[in-house]
Design an enzyme around this catalytic site. Structure first.
Site, mmCIF file in Angstrom:
data_model
loop_
_atom_site.group_PDB
_atom_site.id
_atom_site.type_symbol
_atom_site.label_atom_id
_atom_site.label_comp_id
_atom_site.label_asym_id
_atom_site.label_seq_id
_atom_site.Cartn_x
_atom_site.Cartn_y
_atom_site.Cartn_z
ATOM 1 N N GLU A 151 0.816 -1.218 0.000
ATOM 2 C CA GLU A 151 0.000 0.000 0.000
ATOM 3 C C GLU A 151 0.853 1.274 0.000
ATOM 4 O O GLU A 151 0.801 2.094 0.919
ATOM 5 C CB GLU A 151 -0.966 0.006 1.181
ATOM 6 C CG GLU A 151 -2.010 -1.080 1.106
ATOM 7 C CD GLU A 151 -3.019 -1.033 2.243
ATOM 8 O OE1 GLU A 151 -4.134 -1.544 2.071
ATOM 9 O OE2 GLU A 151 -2.676 -0.492 3.316
ATOM 10 N N CYS A 161 10.190 17.280 4.427
ATOM 11 C CA CYS A 161 11.494 17.564 5.008
ATOM 12 C C CYS A 161 12.443 18.145 3.957
ATOM 13 O O CYS A 161 12.124 18.232 2.769
ATOM 14 C CB CYS A 161 12.088 16.293 5.612
ATOM 15 S SG CYS A 161 12.660 15.086 4.393
ATOM 16 N N GLU A 309 -6.463 -7.451 -1.048
ATOM 17 C CA GLU A 309 -7.001 -7.347 0.310
ATOM 18 C C GLU A 309 -8.450 -6.898 0.261
ATOM 19 O O GLU A 309 -8.815 -5.994 -0.486
ATOM 20 C CB GLU A 309 -6.234 -6.315 1.149
ATOM 21 C CG GLU A 309 -4.859 -6.679 1.594
ATOM 22 C CD GLU A 309 -4.265 -5.599 2.504
ATOM 23 O OE1 GLU A 309 -5.042 -4.856 3.142
ATOM 24 O OE2 GLU A 309 -3.037 -5.487 2.552
ATOM 25 N N TRP A 317 -10.630 0.551 11.315
ATOM 26 C CA TRP A 317 -10.124 1.916 11.242
ATOM 27 C C TRP A 317 -11.200 2.971 11.012
ATOM 28 O O TRP A 317 -10.900 4.131 10.761
ATOM 29 C CB TRP A 317 -9.063 2.020 10.139
ATOM 30 C CG TRP A 317 -9.400 1.262 8.885
ATOM 31 C CD1 TRP A 317 -8.995 -0.009 8.571
ATOM 32 C CD2 TRP A 317 -10.223 1.689 7.797
ATOM 33 N NE1 TRP A 317 -9.510 -0.390 7.352
ATOM 34 C CE2 TRP A 317 -10.268 0.639 6.840
ATOM 35 C CE3 TRP A 317 -10.926 2.870 7.510
ATOM 36 C CZ2 TRP A 317 -10.974 0.715 5.652
ATOM 37 C CZ3 TRP A 317 -11.637 2.957 6.316
ATOM 38 C CH2 TRP A 317 -11.653 1.885 5.404
ATOM 39 N N GLU A 357 -4.311 -3.812 14.630
ATOM 40 C CA GLU A 357 -5.409 -4.338 13.806
ATOM 41 C C GLU A 357 -6.015 -5.600 14.413
ATOM 42 O O GLU A 357 -6.538 -6.445 13.692
ATOM 43 C CB GLU A 357 -4.906 -4.587 12.382
ATOM 44 C CG GLU A 357 -4.487 -3.296 11.681
ATOM 45 C CD GLU A 357 -4.120 -3.484 10.217
ATOM 46 O OE1 GLU A 357 -4.878 -3.003 9.364
ATOM 47 O OE2 GLU A 357 -3.080 -4.104 9.947
#
EC number: 3.2.1.23
Length: 672
Positions: A151, A161, A309, A317, A357
């Site tokens: 992912e 940055c 998935e 979530w 999870e």
């Protein structure tokens, strides 16, 4: 070289994380996988800390056993590079590799994807562990595919940055031919005194006192997608050098909320396109999102793809994580197959006891095999085995929806005429009536070959370059049927407004001209009159439109634009070009799109009752008709004589009966 997944039939399985469990559980896993019909699992995705306990020191003993065990049980491995979760020792040694957010805060490690995508130290470490895995397992008989990372961009799509700033400047110099004047022109930096005289002055669009330059932000989105893509291709090339015939993939996230990566650019780099898809508990009809996501993923792949998935039940979530209703696990999985998936996989095989999870559902839930989920998992395995012959067949569509990530990013930048416009909401609004009508849909880029389509829809194409605009214009002028939504063609690839009126690039082909938008407030409807259903309304948008060759199909019936055209049509030989200058209510939009597609000669895949989904895959010798009942009422759907229902193994001719909440997959003879 074409690299294919050497797993028989439809692949079935999920993420396998045996390192979370004592070794005595592994034998039970193998027995249960065989019982469920699992033939492919992804391994090692988050195991970097165990595989490389200190820099350059490896421990493959556990992975050796796991891969041998899988092979002994006839289960293929999709072996991952574990680079989505660098270990703590890496960040102690390289704190400069941690990402920074837009406000300049450095984020800590302690979860996943907590690295700067431009960090040289991260890239070096990622390629080192990828190389070690490739060198050890390239010839292992269990390894049938490489799973690169996991992912990309899910949590670190952008890092602000100084290292990222330097990489951004390199990307810009390549894009603009090392010509700072070209960048200043593209970004319109004469506005607000933003002119740059030295490349070192160019920074990421960090938090600032007012609105950042829109082209600056758009180029930043492009850079972030390309920077992560460069990490994927670097790891893939390391793996490919060691195992030239083993396919490589990474899991996309073609779903409602994720928009960080331009998957049109990514897809050609994958040997097999794979996707992760999760349902939103707030979506009253998630089956439509499954279909839209599947059609878009199939279009990216230009054929079959792999569902890497999804969930057997609740995810972990969302504010409220709902379990799936009875029969939904099976319907959801087979709906993905109907849209081109040649593999069905879940996160994960065994539900975690601990960790972030632990409440995410799995194929083997906390309750174990004495559970509805396990019964459904076993039944689905048998179903997929019965559908083995479907593998490799493709979707067929006469309708294309134009989809472009640049346009999505640009539309949702700040300081638009309306901040209420959401690209995917607009696309789904147009897609939904096609889904309800059983019309097959592909997704295409604006510059795609459109010759095979009877109808092309652009629900919103706010940003479009000259090539894309010319391609769509040529399609309509050549006799195709084109329908375009509001606020399209407004800007070019640099977010520069097209002058002389709206809808910009499409004024001539649509035969209209607008001089001013009148966006509507949230919840503010505008009445429509004309060739539309009684009580028709529009929302989100209106504009002062005048005809320049087109005819008015509907007009605003009230408000400041009463009497002004809202929906128009311009004939082009055997085709036509339609413009929708508002978002009609669902009933009205469905009626308009029905008229447009009937005019284009587009018919549904098969006539079916409302709420019964019908999709078709085309094989070399037969068609496969998927019929899915989402109503809970059951249905009868016409099929060709001499057909065969694969899930029951029974012949069927004339009609197929689908039980309430059930699925039928019918092999139809070619030509029907």
């Amino acid at each position: 070289m074409k690299r294919t997944l050497s797993v028989p039939g439809i692949a079935y399985g999920g993420d396998y994380n045996p390192e979370q469990w004592p070794e005595e559980v592994w034998a039970e896993d193998m027995r249960l996988m065989r019982e469920a019909g699992v033939n492919l699992v992804s391994v090692g995705i988050f195991s970097w800390a165990l595989l490389e306990p200190s820099e350059g020191v490896y421990d493959f003993s556990r992975l050796d056993k796991i891969l041998d065990l899988l092979h002994d049980n006839g289960i293929a491995a999709d072996l991952a590079t574990p680079t989505a979760a660098p270990p703590a020792w890496f960040f102690r040694a390289h704190p400069e590799a941690l990402p920074a957010d837009r406000d300049g805060r450095t984020l800590s490690y302690g979860s996943r994807q907590t690295f700067c995508p431009s960090s040289p130290a991260y890239r070096q470490a990622a390629l080192r562990i990828a190389g070690a895995l490739a060198g050890r397992y390239a010839d292992h008989p269990a390894v049938r595919m490489w799973h690169v990372h996991n992912e990309y961009g899910c949590h670190n799509a952008a890092c602000y940055c100084d290292t990222s700033a330097a990489a951004f400047r390199r990307w810009l110099r390549d894009r603009y031919g090392d010509d700072l004047a070209a960048l200043n022109h593209a970004w319109g930096t004469a506005f607000w005194s933003q002119w740059y005289y030295d490349w070192e002055e160019v920074l990421p669009p960090r938090a600032t006192g007012a609105v950042s330059n829109p082209t600056h932000q758009l180029d930043w989105r492009r850079f972030c997608s390309d920077e992560l893509l460069s990490l994927y291709t670097a790891e893939r090339d390391v793996l490919r050098a060691a195992a030239p015939t083993v396919p490589a993939t990474t899991n996309f996230m073609v779903n409602f909320s994720f928009d960080a990566l331009d998957y049109w650019r990514w897809a050609p780099e994958l040997d097999l396109v794979s996707n992760d898809h999760y349902l939103r508990s707030t979506d009253p009809e998630p089956q439509i999102d499954i279909a839209l996501s599947g059609d878009l993923t199939r279009s990216l792949a230009h054929g079959p793809w792999l569902l890497m998935e999804h969930s057997t039940g609740a995810v972990n979530w969302q504010p409220v994580n709902r379990a799936k209703s009875p029969g939904q696990l099976r319907r959801d999985a087979l709906a993905h197959v109907a849209r081109g998936a040649d593999g069905i996989a879940y996160f994960q095989w065994r539900q975690s006891k601990a960790g972030a999870e632990q409440w995410h559902s799995a194929m083997v839930p906390h309750a174990g095999t004495d559970s509805r989920i396990w019964q459904d998992v076993v039944r689905l395995g048998a179903d997929l085995k019965a559908l083995a012959e479907v593998r490799g067949s493709t979707g067929t569509a006469e309708v294309a929806i134009v989809w472009e990530w640049d346009a999505r990013w640009a539309l949702e930048l700040p300081s638009q005429p309306s901040g209420e416009l959401r690209y995917l909401d607009l696309v789904r609004a147009w897609y939904e009536p096609l889904w309800r009508s059983g019309v097959a849909v592909d997704f295409v880029r604006p510059d795609a070959d459109l010759t095979g389509y009877r109808l092309v829809l652009a629900p919103n194409l706010y940003l479009v370059d000259e090539a894309g605009a010319a391609n769509l214009t040529s399609y309509a002028a050549g006799g195709g049927t084109l329908a375009v939504g509001f606020h399209s063609g407004a800007v070019d690839e640099n977010c520069h407004a097209r002058l002389a009126g709206y809808p910009g690039a499409f004024r001539e082909v649509l035969g209209v001209r607008s001089d001013e938008p009148f966006p509507l407030l949230p919840g503010e409807p505008v009445a429509l009159s004309g060739a539309v259903p009684d009580g028709a309304t529009g929302s989100l948008w209106s504009e002062r439109l005048r005809l320049a060759g087109a005819e008015a199909v509907a007009s605003y019936a009230d408000g400041p634009l009463a009497g002004v055209p809202a929906v128009t049509r311009l004939a082009h030989g055997t085709g036509s070009a339609w413009y929708l200058a508002t978002l009609p209510d669902p009933v009205t939009l469905a009626a308009l799109l029905d008229r447009v597609r009937e005019e284009a000669g587009v018919a549904p895949v098969r006539t079916a009752p409302p709420g019964v989904e019908v999709a078709r895959r085309r094989g070399p010798e037969a068609d496969y008709l998927f019929v899915i009942d989402h109503t809970g009422q059951g249905a009868e759907v016409p099929v060709a004589e001499g057909s065969f229902e694969l899930l029951t193994g029974k012949e069927t001719s004339g009609t197929v009966t689908v039980a309430p909440g059930d699925v039928a997959v019918v092999r139809e003879p070619r030509g029907q």
